[in-house]
Design an enzyme around this catalytic site. Structure first.
Site, PDB file in Angstrom:
ATOM      1  N   HIS A   1       1.762   7.411  -4.389  1.00 40.56           N
ATOM      2  CA  HIS A   1       0.436   7.155  -4.959  1.00 40.56           C
ATOM      3  C   HIS A   1      -0.660   7.811  -4.130  1.00 40.56           C
ATOM      4  O   HIS A   1      -0.650   7.778  -2.904  1.00 40.56           O
ATOM      5  CB  HIS A   1       0.188   5.651  -5.143  1.00 40.56           C
TER       6      HIS A   1
ATOM      7  N   ASP B   1      -1.846   5.003   3.959  1.00 39.68           N
ATOM      8  CA  ASP B   1      -1.516   4.377   2.678  1.00 39.68           C
ATOM      9  C   ASP B   1      -2.418   4.910   1.573  1.00 39.68           C
ATOM     10  O   ASP B   1      -3.466   4.345   1.299  1.00 39.68           O
ATOM     11  CB  ASP B   1      -1.686   2.863   2.802  1.00 39.68           C
TER      12      ASP B   1
ATOM     13  N   GLU C   1      -2.049   2.633  -8.174  1.00 39.95           N
ATOM     14  CA  GLU C   1      -0.999   1.853  -7.502  1.00 39.95           C
ATOM     15  C   GLU C   1      -1.582   0.622  -6.834  1.00 39.95           C
ATOM     16  O   GLU C   1      -0.998  -0.465  -6.890  1.00 39.95           O
ATOM     17  CB  GLU C   1      -0.285   2.733  -6.470  1.00 39.95           C
ATOM     18  N   GLU C   2      -2.731   0.790  -6.204  1.00 37.31           N
ATOM     19  CA  GLU C   2      -3.325  -0.324  -5.467  1.00 37.31           C
ATOM     20  C   GLU C   2      -3.831  -1.430  -6.405  1.00 37.31           C
ATOM     21  O   GLU C   2      -4.113  -2.532  -5.955  1.00 37.31           O
ATOM     22  CB  GLU C   2      -4.469   0.175  -4.583  1.00 37.31           C
TER      23      GLU C   2
ATOM     24  N   ASP D   1       5.924   6.045   0.080  1.00 38.52           N
ATOM     25  CA  ASP D   1       4.704   5.245   0.169  1.00 38.52           C
ATOM     26  C   ASP D   1       4.556   4.741   1.594  1.00 38.52           C
ATOM     27  O   ASP D   1       5.246   3.814   2.002  1.00 38.52           O
ATOM     28  CB  ASP D   1       4.802   4.074  -0.817  1.00 38.52           C
TER      29      ASP D   1
ATOM     30  N   HIS E   1      -4.759  -1.317   4.544  1.00 43.84           N
ATOM     31  CA  HIS E   1      -5.789  -1.721   3.584  1.00 43.84           C
ATOM     32  C   HIS E   1      -7.134  -1.988   4.257  1.00 43.84           C
ATOM     33  O   HIS E   1      -7.891  -2.860   3.829  1.00 43.84           O
ATOM     34  CB  HIS E   1      -5.346  -2.954   2.788  1.00 43.84           C
TER      35      HIS E   1
END
Length: 501
Positions: A269, A281, A315-316, A344, A442
């Site tokens: 992603h 990420d 994706e998130e 990922d 994140h």
């Protein structure tokens, strides 16, 4: 995870003519040395710097539906077009649930205000309630045995209108919240289980497909215990949300040659969370995929099987881009997809070499037939490189989920997110025990400084090796002829990207 989806709108699809794949064989050994040598950490880092620059120029994020994501897509598309790939922009639309504000306050017995992201974390639902708090079948003396909230009978005598205090463990967050709503709760606090360091801290999670009609939040173990032991506890819980449409796109790049009835989809992603630039990420996975594609073209490799390099969006927000892609495939296109390789997060600073447990021998969840072959290709590579590996659960928490639900074999690599590195893992891999694999998961600090060059180097070689192995094999990987999911994946819920139960 603070977002949830409600609907899709198709604005573009794919068209391809494919045939049914042949029977099953193990992957044929392929000499991938030249490609491994060509795919370097330095090359991957150049793409990561470009993604960092794009985020810096667009408010610090590359989130789906933002200019930062659009610029990321076209950065990669321009390079792939120039290398001779046949690229496609696949557009789709969904709605994103965005948290406006979340407050938690203790009114009695000790007036206290709690901080979102420190003391509690939003999971799902909206609304406001001021009510007493009732513990639900808590296991404070033996946290490992907690089944709190997993049975309707746990709520016998629960005061309707109260806030349910539930301990993590044994079943999904969704089931706990669903049972609480059925019992008349006006809010839910799910606190960590308490058995082990990683089961004491504040955690994030989602409720899958359950759309909660009351606010549901998480809390660390110690705060849960404090609430459970307080007499006359009264809290105010207030969550305010807004829904916004998101127009976004996947990027697909096909090799101009290769059998279309054995298409190898190599994906990761490209979107970040809204809080940061998403360089580990998942800039790391997509940059490594991009560099593999560019070097394959530079070496003049004409694969036996078509390779489709895929850069997913959404994706998130719930694995939405890959899910949409699979939903748009015809029956023949599904059968003509040989395998999905998913990458990922492959540059975590406190890394472990995780390989998806395709055969299920470590966690009991196997992928569609042929996923064991994918796992073996990776583990054999690491064995030959003298590098250790650890199995990670093949439980549907990344973009391979849509593929395995469709019966397509899959596998991939992962170097760790918010999970805590154990003493045993630190002894095997180095790094720091008791610290997250990626402390900036994140977060705004997931920048170019948040990746391990050593880890990127090893993982990039593994990605190049697996991609070319499946691209050049003359044997089909089994699984696609079924065209349907295995039973234990069919109803698998989305738990949040690498989020924890």
């Amino acid at each position: 995870m603070r977002t949830r989806t409600i609907a899709f709108t198709a604005t573009a699809g794919l068209a391809a003519s494919v045939a049914v794949a042949a029977g099953a064989q193990a992957a044929v050994p392929t000499d991938t040395t030249d490609l491994q040598d060509a795919v370097t950490a330095e090359g991957v880092l150049e793409h990561l710097q470009a993604l960092q620059d794009i985020a810096d120029a667009n408010g610090g994020t590359r989130q789906a539906g933002t200019p930062g994501h659009v610029d990321s897509v076209y950065y990669m598309k321009d390079l792939l077009d120039a290398a001779g790939y046949e690229t496609t922009i696949q557009r789709f639309t969904y709605e994103r649930e965005t948290l406006i504000d979340a407050t938690l306050e203790q009114l009695a017995p000790n007036p206290t205000s709690y901080v979102h992201g420190t003391d509690f974390f939003y999971m799902e639902g909206a609304g406001a309630t001021t009510a007493g708090v009732a513990g639900v079948d808590l296991a404070l003396d033996d946290p490992a045995s907690s089944t709190s909230g997993c049975e309707e009978s746990d709520f016998a005598g629960f005061p309707a209108g109260g806030i349910a205090l539930i301990q993590r463990g044994a079943c999904t967050f969704a089931l706990k919240a669903e049972n609480a709503m059925a019992a008349g709760a006006t809010g839910v606090i799910i606190f960590n289980q308490g058995n082990g360091d990683d089961r004491k801290v504040l955690f994030g999670g989602t409720l899958g497909d359950l759309r909660a009609t009351i606010p549901v939040v998480s809390a660390p173990y110690d705060l849960g215990v404090e609430f459970a032991e307080a007499e006359g506890l009264e809290l105010t819980l207030d969550v305010d949300l807004v829904w916004n449409p998101v127009d976004t796109m996947n990027l697909l790049a096909d090799t101009p040659t290769g059998r279309t009835d054995r298409t190898v989809v190599v994906g990761g992603h490209l979107d970040s969370v809204g809080e940061g630039p998403g360089i580990n990420d998942n800039g790391s996975g997509t940059a490594a995929i991009l560099e593999t594609a560019l070097q394959m073209a530079a070496l003049g490799i004409e694969p036996e099987n078509r390779v489709r390099f895929a850069f997913w969006s959404g994706e998130e927000d719930g694995l939405l881009g890959s899910e949409y892609y699979v939903s748009q495939l015809s029956k023949s296109e599904l059968k003509g997809t040989s395998v999905n390789l998913n990458f990922d997060m492959v540059g975590s600073p406190n890394a472990v070499n995780f390989v998806y447990d395709g055969d299920g021998d470590a966690f009991g969840l196997s992928g569609p037939t042929g996923s064991d072959v994918v796992e073996d290709v990776f583990t054999s590579f690491f064995d030959a490189a003298g590098a250790p590996t650890t199995a990670t659960a093949f439980d549907g928490r990344s973009d391979y989920l849509g593929f395995i639900e469709a019966g397509i074999p899959a596998g991939g690599l992962f170097t760790g997110a918010e999970g805590i590195k154990s003493v045993e893992e630190a002894a095997l891999y180095g790094g720091i025990a008791g610290v997250a694999y990626d402390p900036c998961y994140h977060a705004a600090c997931d920048t170019i400084d948040n990746v391990s060059t050593e880890t990127l180097d090893l993982m990039s070689d593994a990605i190049a090796h697996a991609t070319l192995t499946f691209a050049d094999t003359t044997s089909a990987v089994s699984g696609t002829a079924k065209g349907k999911a295995k039973g234990h994946f069919k109803d698998l819920e989305f738990l949040g990207t690498h989020a924890v139960r």
